[in-house]
Design an enzyme around this catalytic site. Structure first.
Site, short mmCIF file in Angstrom:
data_model
loop_
_atom_site.label_atom_id
_atom_site.label_comp_id
_atom_site.label_asym_id
_atom_site.label_seq_id
_atom_site.Cartn_x
_atom_site.Cartn_y
_atom_site.Cartn_z
N HIS A 86 0.83 -1.22 0.00
CA HIS A 86 0.00 0.00 0.00
C HIS A 86 0.86 1.27 0.00
O HIS A 86 0.51 2.27 0.62
CB HIS A 86 -0.95 0.03 1.20
CG HIS A 86 -1.97 -1.06 1.21
ND1 HIS A 86 -3.23 -0.92 0.69
CD2 HIS A 86 -1.92 -2.34 1.68
CE1 HIS A 86 -3.92 -2.05 0.83
NE2 HIS A 86 -3.13 -2.93 1.43
N ASN A 159 -10.38 -2.74 2.58
CA ASN A 159 -10.08 -2.74 1.15
C ASN A 159 -11.37 -2.48 0.37
O ASN A 159 -12.46 -2.46 0.95
CB ASN A 159 -9.52 -4.10 0.72
CG ASN A 159 -8.02 -4.23 1.04
OD1 ASN A 159 -7.33 -3.24 1.25
ND2 ASN A 159 -7.56 -5.46 1.06
N HIS A 351 -3.70 0.95 12.25
CA HIS A 351 -3.44 -0.30 12.98
C HIS A 351 -4.79 -0.94 13.32
O HIS A 351 -5.66 -0.28 13.91
CB HIS A 351 -2.65 0.02 14.25
CG HIS A 351 -2.39 -1.15 15.14
ND1 HIS A 351 -2.44 -2.46 14.71
CD2 HIS A 351 -2.04 -1.20 16.45
CE1 HIS A 351 -2.15 -3.27 15.72
NE2 HIS A 351 -1.90 -2.53 16.79
N TYR A 374 0.79 -4.33 12.06
CA TYR A 374 0.63 -2.89 11.83
C TYR A 374 1.45 -2.04 12.80
O TYR A 374 2.00 -1.01 12.42
CB TYR A 374 -0.85 -2.50 11.87
CG TYR A 374 -1.55 -2.99 10.63
CD1 TYR A 374 -1.74 -2.16 9.55
CD2 TYR A 374 -1.94 -4.31 10.51
CE1 TYR A 374 -2.33 -2.61 8.38
CE2 TYR A 374 -2.53 -4.79 9.35
CZ TYR A 374 -2.72 -3.94 8.29
OH TYR A 374 -3.29 -4.40 7.13
FE1 HDD Z 1 -2.58 -4.77 5.47
C1 HDD Z 1 -1.08 -1.76 5.15
C2 HDD Z 1 -5.53 -3.43 4.32
C3 HDD Z 1 -3.98 -7.91 5.41
C4 HDD Z 1 0.17 -6.01 6.94
N1 HDD Z 1 -3.18 -2.96 4.84
C5 HDD Z 1 -2.40 -1.84 4.79
C6 HDD Z 1 -3.18 -0.74 4.30
C7 HDD Z 1 -4.43 -1.21 4.06
C8 HDD Z 1 -4.43 -2.61 4.41
C9 HDD Z 1 -5.62 -0.44 3.54
C10 HDD Z 1 -2.68 0.67 4.07
C11 HDD Z 1 -2.85 1.51 5.30
C12 HDD Z 1 -2.39 2.91 5.04
O1 HDD Z 1 -3.02 3.56 4.19
O2 HDD Z 1 -1.44 3.32 5.67
N2 HDD Z 1 -4.37 -5.53 4.90
C13 HDD Z 1 -5.49 -4.81 4.57
C14 HDD Z 1 -6.63 -5.69 4.50
C15 HDD Z 1 -6.19 -6.93 4.79
C16 HDD Z 1 -4.76 -6.84 5.07
C17 HDD Z 1 -8.04 -5.24 4.17
C18 HDD Z 1 -6.95 -8.22 4.89
C19 HDD Z 1 -8.20 -8.29 5.15
N3 HDD Z 1 -2.00 -6.62 6.04
C20 HDD Z 1 -2.72 -7.78 5.96
C21 HDD Z 1 -1.98 -8.86 6.56
C22 HDD Z 1 -0.81 -8.32 7.02
C23 HDD Z 1 -0.84 -6.92 6.67
C24 HDD Z 1 -2.46 -10.29 6.67
C25 HDD Z 1 0.33 -8.97 7.73
C26 HDD Z 1 0.26 -10.05 8.43
N4 HDD Z 1 -0.75 -4.02 5.90
C27 HDD Z 1 0.21 -4.71 6.57
C28 HDD Z 1 1.40 -3.86 6.93
C29 HDD Z 1 1.00 -2.48 6.35
C30 HDD Z 1 -0.35 -2.75 5.73
C31 HDD Z 1 2.72 -4.41 6.51
C32 HDD Z 1 1.98 -1.77 5.44
C33 HDD Z 1 2.01 -0.32 5.89
C34 HDD Z 1 1.28 -0.31 7.12
O3 HDD Z 1 0.80 -1.55 7.40
O4 HDD Z 1 1.12 0.63 7.86
O5 HDD Z 1 1.52 -3.81 8.31
#
Ligand code: HDD
Length: 698
Positions: A86, A159, A351, A374
């Site tokens: 993202h 999402n 988060h 997160y």
């Molecule tokens: Fe995630 C970012 C949505 C599964 C780990 N995720 C991130 C963002 C969104 C989502 C919208 C961007 C947030 C922003 O604008 O800063 N993610 C989802 C949805 C998921 C999902 C709807 C499943 C239903 N995500 C998911 C899993 C993991 C992560 C299973 C890890 C185990 N996601 C992350 C992250 C991020 C992230 C690595 C990258 C940047 C951040 O968090 O702040 O932690």
């Protein structure tokens, strides 16, 4: 149109980062800029920032030049790591107003109290691309909302699709490694159309349902304002009486759910990589705010964690709205652009563990892993544990934690006893036994196993349900998307394997894709049997929706009916839509006070920008090739085209059949013609033209 404000006027009011009294110093700390003179970071005024301090005019630079060193050093460190997923995003501030309908299911005040307004910050994103990648690529979109509630921040990190690729968060690195550019050459950027993605998803069939959503029109939204949002997981809501329900969160766009067509998305990626971000910022600046209703599907928390046979802990499954209607809780309006991209959009930290009383998570194994990821990712991205002190992340209520020190500490904490119990700080901070956050007591038992429930093994039924619920046109788009993406893979075995997956979902779809790829249809596999369809999944509407944020181009020249153009602009503006003048050259068309400023020329206009293009009556010039392409693309992409008066001759000269489906024609730019245009825009596309277009009629 709102005028741009000067940075100084929008500088945030000084706020103490902690809510604890820190005196003036703490408050002044949050001010990034003040005064009109250029200073160093120490407040020293500077007479010159263009010449380094040298030993003579032609001599070497002196180490003594503290201004040069500060300026360059800071610049060298301006970047922070982009989000691991993202990374590409755009955001806006807004307000959420509760309908007061949530009280029976949650004690969360921002949902329960009628008329209650809560400030929000929403960041939209693509998943796979880097920070500088194009907006319109085929991908899932992030829809992350931070509610600054009276009880602390609540983040709904969702999402634009209701299901996910994996059932357990432990596989998140696998799906992302497969989808990101290939590690040897780092291509392709922001695309799933490559071998590693299809290698993984064809082997890992629980991804199938989400892949279908990505290959559908949902993967290429027209605008952030026309995207649905989903919390994906099942959440637990608890009311004031302690009763709980399981829910699925939905964001319903007031503007309806609409997408680009694939060719448009590809052109936009080159012509205007900022397509969605520009649309968001321009619309807010023009006062055409973006709106959604927040709703929930309410499901019984009866201990089974299933509903109508659907496992509610499996994030690859959704609950069709026909089985559980979405109950609306309140309306979100995005009404203010960020002042500074880095400070707000880049540094915002969402988060899933930012929860408020009345909202809890469930045992969904995807959610459970997210509860770790997160917080963890911000440590690298934002450089340490104090990111919640950044202005965009601060709650709008007092904070009194016992977290201390660490990198980038900006608070000046008072007191001597950041521990409990204590007597030296009068026993404070106190715990709140009455209103503090408690998880609903739930019994947890079981053996430590690395295993899934049996129901998680059905990977295809809901993919078939989704596909078969769509109209033939939407299904054709899915077939085309699969054929395109697999056509971009090099390994024959990967294409063949994905065909075996498609064959188990829907044989007709598989046959179409196989034919497109020039491969045989796999044999001996059984498709999903009859499923209960969910017509709510289709995006195609028969009743025109609102047109706020839409753009209409009008082709004119000096001879055109500019009075008609003005009448049309006035009517469209009232509905939040914008009219742009396209003329042979820049500058001005027409004469004196009845003239109009030109906004686009054939060189700067491209069809992707417009939801409709018209030719004004009286327009006399023969269309040049760029204008012909503009009109033909509009026609091919099933968007509204038309003309009034003899403007129709320009259409005909461009190869657009004046009597073609969805081609608008009026004698003048009168009320009837404008009403027809508004209705055509409200339907989003002239889909009845699609068959002709597919048959390459134009
Ligand atoms: Fe995630 C970012 C949505 C599964 C780990 N995720 C991130 C963002 C969104 C989502 C919208 C961007 C947030 C922003 O604008 O800063 N993610 C989802 C949805 C998921 C999902 C709807 C499943 C239903 N995500 C998911 C899993 C993991 C992560 C299973 C890890 C185990 N996601 C992350 C992250 C991020 C992230 C690595 C990258 C940047 C951040 O968090 O702040 O932690």
């Amino acid at each position: 149109m709102a005028t741009r404000r000067k940075p100084d006027q929008t500088a945030p009011e000084p706020v103490s980062p902690t809510g604890v009294k820190t005196g003036d110093l703490g408050a002044v700390d949050s001010r990034a800029q003040s005064g009109n003179h250029l200073t160093t970071a120490q407040g020293l005024r500077l007479p010159d920032t263009d010449h380094s301090l040298k030993a003579g005019e032609r001599g070497p630079t002196l180490l003594e030049d503290f201004h040069l060193r500060e300026k360059i050093t800071h610049f060298d460190h301006e970047r922070i790591p982009e989000r691991v997923v993202h990374a590409r995003g755009a955001a806006a501030h807004g307000v959420f107003t509760s309908y007061g309908t949530g009280a029976s299911i949650t004690r969360a005040g921002f949902l329960a109290e009628k008329g209650k307004e809560t400030e929000v910050f929403v960041r939209f994103s693509t998943v796979l691309g880097s920070k500088g990648s194009a907006d319109t690529v085929r991908d899932t979109r992030g829809f992350a909302t931070k509610f600054y509630t009276d009880e602390g921040n609540f983040d709904l990190v969702g999402n634009n699709m209701p299901v996910f690729f994996i059932q357990d968060g432990i596989k998140f690195p696998d799906i992302i490694h497969a989808g990101k550019p290939q590690p040897d050459r780092e291509i392709p950027q922001a695309q799933s159309a490559h071998d590693t993605f299809w290698d993984f998803v064809s082997l890992h069939t629980e991804a199938t349902h989400h892949v279908f959503w990505n290959m559908s029109d949902r993967g290429i939204p027209r605008s952030f304002r026309t995207m649905e949002g989903f919390g994906v997981h099942t959440f637990r809501l608890v009311n004031a009486a302690g009763e709980s329900h399981l829910v699925k969160f939905h964001w319903k766009p007031v503007a309806g759910v609409h997408s680009l067509v694939w060719e448009e998305a590809q052109i936009a990626a080159g012509v205007d990589p900022d397509f969605h971000r520009r649309d968001l910022a321009d619309a807010i600046e023009a006062g055409a705010f973006l709106e959604w209703d927040l709703g929930v599907q309410v499901l019984p928390d009866d201990g089974t964690e299933t509903f109508e046979g659907i496992d509610l802990l499996d994030p690859t499954k959704f609950v069709p709205e026909e089985l559980a209607p979405v109950q609306l809780l309140g309306r979100l309006a995005l009404n203010r652009n960020p002042t500074n991209y880095f400070a707000e959009t880049e540094q915002v930290a969402f988060h899933t563990g930012h929860l408020v009383p009345g909202i809890e998570v469930t045992n969904d194994p995807l959610m459970q892993a997210r509860m770790f990821s997160y917080l963890d990712t911000q440590l690298t991205r934002l450089g340490g544990p104090n990111f919640s002190q950044l202005p965009i992340n601060r709650p709008h209520v007092p904070v009194n934690d016992m977290l201390r020190d660490g990198m980038h500490q900006t608070a000046i904490h008072t007191g001597v006893a950041p521990y409990r119990p204590n007597s030296l700080d009068g026993g404070l901070p106190a715990v709140d036994l009455e209103n503090g956050y408690v998880q609903t007591p739930r019994r947890i038992e079981g053996n430590a196993v690395r295993a899934n429930p049996l129901s998680f093994e059905d990977h295809f039924t809901q993919a078939a349900l989704f596909y078969r619920s769509l109209t033939p046109l939407e299904q054709a788009h899915i077939a085309e998307a699969f054929t395109f993406e697999l056509g971009k893979c090099f390994e024959q075995s990967i294409k063949e394997r994905e065909l075996t997956v498609l064959a188990q979902v829907d044989a007709d779809l598989c046959a179409t894709v196989a034919a497109g790829l020039g491969l045989p249809m796999p044999t001996g596999l059984t498709e999903v049997g009859e499923v209960e369809l969910s017509p709510a999944l289709s995006q195609i509407v028969e009743v025109p929706g609102p047109i706020a944020g839409r753009k209409i181009g009008v082709i004119v020249d000096d001879a055109s009916d500019l009075g008609g153009v003005r009448a049309m602009r006035k009517a469209l503006l009232k509905l939040g839509a914008e009219l742009l003048i396209i003329a042979p050259t820049g500058g001005f068309v027409g004469k004196g006070r009845s003239g109009e400023t030109v906004q686009r020329t054939p060189l700067t206009a491209r069809s992707i920008e417009f939801d409709a293009v018209l030719v004004a009556g009286g327009t006399a010039h023969a269309p040049d090739i760029k204008t012909v392409v503009l009109l033909q693309e509009m026609y091919r992409h099933c968007k509204a085209v038309g003309a009034w008066g003899d403007g129709v001759e320009v259409l005909t000269a461009s190869g657009i059949p004046a009597d073609g489906p969805g081609v608008l024609h009026g004698d003048s730019a009168d009320k009837t013609f404008i009403a027809e245009l508004v209705a055509a825009l409200g339907l989003h596309r002239a889909w009845d033209r699609a068959d002709l277009v597919m048959a390459n009629a134009v």
